[in-house]
Motif scaffolding. Structure first.
Motif, PDB file in Angstrom:
ATOM      1  N   ASN A  47       0.817  -1.210   0.000  1.00 31.66           N
ATOM      2  CA  ASN A  47       0.000   0.000   0.000  1.00 31.66           C
ATOM      3  C   ASN A  47       0.852   1.262   0.000  1.00 31.66           C
ATOM      4  O   ASN A  47       0.473   2.270  -0.608  1.00 31.66           O
ATOM      5  CB  ASN A  47      -0.953  -0.015   1.193  1.00 31.66           C
ATOM      6  N   TYR A  48       1.995   1.228   0.694  1.00 22.97           N
ATOM      7  CA  TYR A  48       2.932   2.351   0.577  1.00 22.97           C
ATOM      8  C   TYR A  48       3.338   2.542  -0.879  1.00 22.97           C
ATOM      9  O   TYR A  48       3.337   3.650  -1.407  1.00 22.97           O
ATOM     10  CB  TYR A  48       4.199   2.078   1.398  1.00 22.97           C
ATOM     11  N   PHE A  49       3.705   1.453  -1.518  1.00 22.74           N
ATOM     12  CA  PHE A  49       4.210   1.480  -2.885  1.00 22.74           C
ATOM     13  C   PHE A  49       3.148   1.990  -3.861  1.00 22.74           C
ATOM     14  O   PHE A  49       3.443   2.796  -4.757  1.00 22.74           O
ATOM     15  CB  PHE A  49       4.669   0.070  -3.266  1.00 22.74           C
ATOM     16  N   ALA A  71      12.177  -0.562  -2.055  1.00 21.45           N
ATOM     17  CA  ALA A  71      12.809  -1.566  -2.921  1.00 21.45           C
ATOM     18  C   ALA A  71      11.861  -2.018  -4.030  1.00 21.45           C
ATOM     19  O   ALA A  71      12.302  -2.349  -5.136  1.00 21.45           O
ATOM     20  CB  ALA A  71      13.269  -2.758  -2.090  1.00 21.45           C
ATOM     21  N   TYR A  72      10.546  -2.022  -3.750  1.00 16.07           N
ATOM     22  CA  TYR A  72       9.573  -2.413  -4.765  1.00 16.07           C
ATOM     23  C   TYR A  72       9.651  -1.513  -6.001  1.00 16.07           C
ATOM     24  O   TYR A  72       9.339  -1.954  -7.117  1.00 16.07           O
ATOM     25  CB  TYR A  72       8.151  -2.354  -4.199  1.00 16.07           C
ATOM     26  N   TRP A  91      10.611 -12.102  -1.344  1.00 18.22           N
ATOM     27  CA  TRP A  91      11.975 -12.250  -0.853  1.00 18.22           C
ATOM     28  C   TRP A  91      12.550 -10.936  -0.338  1.00 18.22           C
ATOM     29  O   TRP A  91      13.465 -10.941   0.494  1.00 18.22           O
ATOM     30  CB  TRP A  91      12.885 -12.862  -1.918  1.00 18.22           C
ATOM     31  N   ILE A  92      12.018  -9.802  -0.796  1.00 13.54           N
ATOM     32  CA  ILE A  92      12.540  -8.511  -0.338  1.00 13.54           C
ATOM     33  C   ILE A  92      12.276  -8.338   1.154  1.00 13.54           C
ATOM     34  O   ILE A  92      13.166  -7.953   1.919  1.00 13.54           O
ATOM     35  CB  ILE A  92      11.917  -7.363  -1.150  1.00 13.54           C
ATOM     36  N   GLY A  93      11.054  -8.625   1.582  1.00 11.18           N
ATOM     37  CA  GLY A  93      10.735  -8.507   2.997  1.00 11.18           C
ATOM     38  C   GLY A  93      11.540  -9.477   3.833  1.00 11.18           C
ATOM     39  O   GLY A  93      12.061  -9.123   4.896  1.00 11.18           O
ATOM     40  N   ARG A  94      11.657 -10.727   3.359  1.00 10.73           N
ATOM     41  CA  ARG A  94      12.403 -11.721   4.118  1.00 10.73           C
ATOM     42  C   ARG A  94      13.886 -11.383   4.182  1.00 10.73           C
ATOM     43  O   ARG A  94      14.544 -11.594   5.216  1.00 10.73           O
ATOM     44  CB  ARG A  94      12.212 -13.106   3.496  1.00 10.73           C
ATOM     45  N   LEU A  95      14.431 -10.854   3.086  1.00  9.84           N
ATOM     46  CA  LEU A  95      15.863 -10.534   3.076  1.00  9.84           C
ATOM     47  C   LEU A  95      16.195  -9.475   4.124  1.00  9.84           C
ATOM     48  O   LEU A  95      17.244  -9.557   4.782  1.00  9.84           O
ATOM     49  CB  LEU A  95      16.281 -10.054   1.686  1.00  9.84           C
TER      50      LEU A  95
END
Length: 478
Positions: free
Chosen positions: A32-34, A69-70, A78-82
């Protein structure tokens, strides 16, 4: 490296594990930010129906940085997990330094093994959730604080030690403050900090302006942010504050369940037994006092915030505490017997950890993920979905649609229905607010058999669009 590699397993997999519902909320805030503008102070979720869905959360730095990053990499799990894996990696040198300062280097190495591979640490260390980041910052803050307190009073005001004292305490105050912003439950780190100061200054600690300044810097940002969060709750539907209502003392059976969980999937039985041995053999060691104080604070926290501790990640600080005492015990074993016994205990711990870690990664929300994908394919982008989903937002996230949990009260999931009349009344209310679809996952399709009047009503007022063993999708008549 092995600890980081373990956490990278299936890093790009969808959020379908035991904590999918929490990760889906964090991921929804990031998306939602993105998509809706990078309005940091107004995080949004997807289950507020036709409203914007601004909610009160802890300081949302994790989803916000993911949303940035999105812009360059697209929306990827994977972005959140990284981010979480990197936060875990950040915590390693600080825990090592803390334990080495208190004991010695071999103890610190053993502690890192326990910390890295405890089941709860593995699960939290790769989930798109802020807890491991808050813990890493707390450990870093404690390290700098301990250095600052140790340096205090070593020399004259113009000595380099005095400058080191000021620098370390200032860094500590910012790191602890950031940790509390992200997760207020990390306030238990104040206990080992107090133990260090008490040992150094005794009651004179209350007369030190530098310590009062540390407390002010650490607490003030949280006061500002959570005052703002309270205003968000008052102004915007669904008027929800994540983590609200957790301060509640529960029944003995409730705490018995937490104790069993701690013994198994949080620490494993072998780590718990080794840690208890470490507590015993270090009972007269003043260097172990900060960790004993921290353990006492965590026990009090679990009792007082009893309802909040239904979320297992609230007990994450128990992992570095147990890891430290486990390291003490292995160091004692190494001196008392031999290295072979130590290696055997570590192998047993890793085996237990593998066994208990598996439960965190069972695909508990698989049907919700499949339902979400089907909704994304079948419904228009402006569809408003009523989801009988047991309060899990995974289907909303993967559908990329807005809607409501069902049943709902003031936008919040309200559990299973009493009878058909309650379901029909709630459904009619949401239809009047623009709901277009009603969906069931595998965990709620039993409603259609149990509540016969509701099933008859639904047959007359909707069209079944898709049905499998995992879900059912109905389009509501207008």
């Amino acid at each position: 490296m092995a600890a980081v590699a373990v956490r990278c397993w299936k890093i790009d997999a969808p959020f379908t594990d035991q904590w999918s519902w929490r990760q889906s909320d964090v991921a929804a805030i990031a998306r939602n930010y993105f998509e809706n503008g990078f309005h940091f102070a107004r995080p949004q979720i997807d289950w507020a129906g036709d409203q914007a869905g601004f909610v009160a959360t802890e300081f949302p730095i994790l989803p916000f940085t993911a949303s940035i990053a999105y812009k360059f990499l697209g929306v990827q799990e994977w972005i959140g997990r990284l981010q979480t894996i990197l936060a875990f990696a950040l915590s390693l040198p600080f825990l090592f330094a803390i334990v080495r300062r208190a004991f010695d280097e071999p103890t610190a190495i053993y502690a890192l093994v326990f910390y890295s591979f405890a089941p709860l640490s593995i699960a939290a260390g790769r989930a798109f959730m802020p807890d491991i980041l808050a813990l890493a910052l707390a450990l870093a803050g404690f390290y700098f604080f301990w250095r600052g307190v140790t340096a205090a009073g070593r020399g004259k005001p113009d000595d380099s030690a005095a400058g080191s004292d000021d620098y370390n305490l200032l860094v500590a105050s910012f790191l602890i403050g950031f940790s509390l912003l992200i997760k207020p439950s990390m306030a238990t780190i104040a206990a080992p900090m107090a133990a260090v100061v008490w040992r150094k200054f005794g009651t004179g600690m209350f007369r030190l302006p530098s310590l009062w300044l540390v407390a002010l810097i650490a607490l003030f940002p949280s006061v500002v942010w959570y005052w703002h969060a309270h205003r968000i709750v008052q102004q915007f539907y669904p008027h929800h504050f994540f983590g609200a209502g957790g301060v509640r003392i529960m029944s003995l059976s409730w705490y018995g369940h937490i104790a069993l969980q701690t013994c198994t999937s949080t620490l494993t039985p072998i780590l718990l037994a080794i840690a208890l041995l470490g507590i015993f053999v270090s009972r007269n060691n003043p260097s172990a006092a900060p960790f004993r104080w921290w353990l006492a604070a965590m026990i009090i926290f679990i009792i007082v915030v009893g309802y909040g501790n239904r979320h297992q990640w609230y007990q994450l600080p128990l992992v570095p505490i147990a890891a430290t005492f486990g390291g003490v015990a292995l160091r004692f074993t190494e001196k008392k017997w031999n290295q072979g016994v130590v290696i055997t205990l570590l192998i047993l711990f890793l085996a237990f950890s593998f066994f208990y870690s598996r439960q965190f990664f069972t695909p508990a929300a698989q049907s919700l993920w499949q339902l979400g994908r089907e909704l994304h394919a079948r419904t228009p982008v402006n569809a408003l979905v009523i989801a009988a989903d047991d309060g899990d937002p995974t289907a909303f996230y993967y559908a990329h649609r807005k809607g409501w949990h069902f049943l709902e009260r003031d936008g919040i999931y309200d559990g299973n229905p009493r009878d058909s009349a309650q379901i029909i009344s709630d459904l009619e209310e949401l239809r009047s607010r623009g709901a277009t679809h009603l969906v069931f996952c595998s965990g709620t399709t039993w409603w259609l058999d149990y509540y016969e009047e509701f099933a008859d009503y639904l047959a007359r007022n909707s069209t079944l669009e898709s049905a499998t063993a995992d879900y059912r999708i109905y389009k509501l008549a207008r």
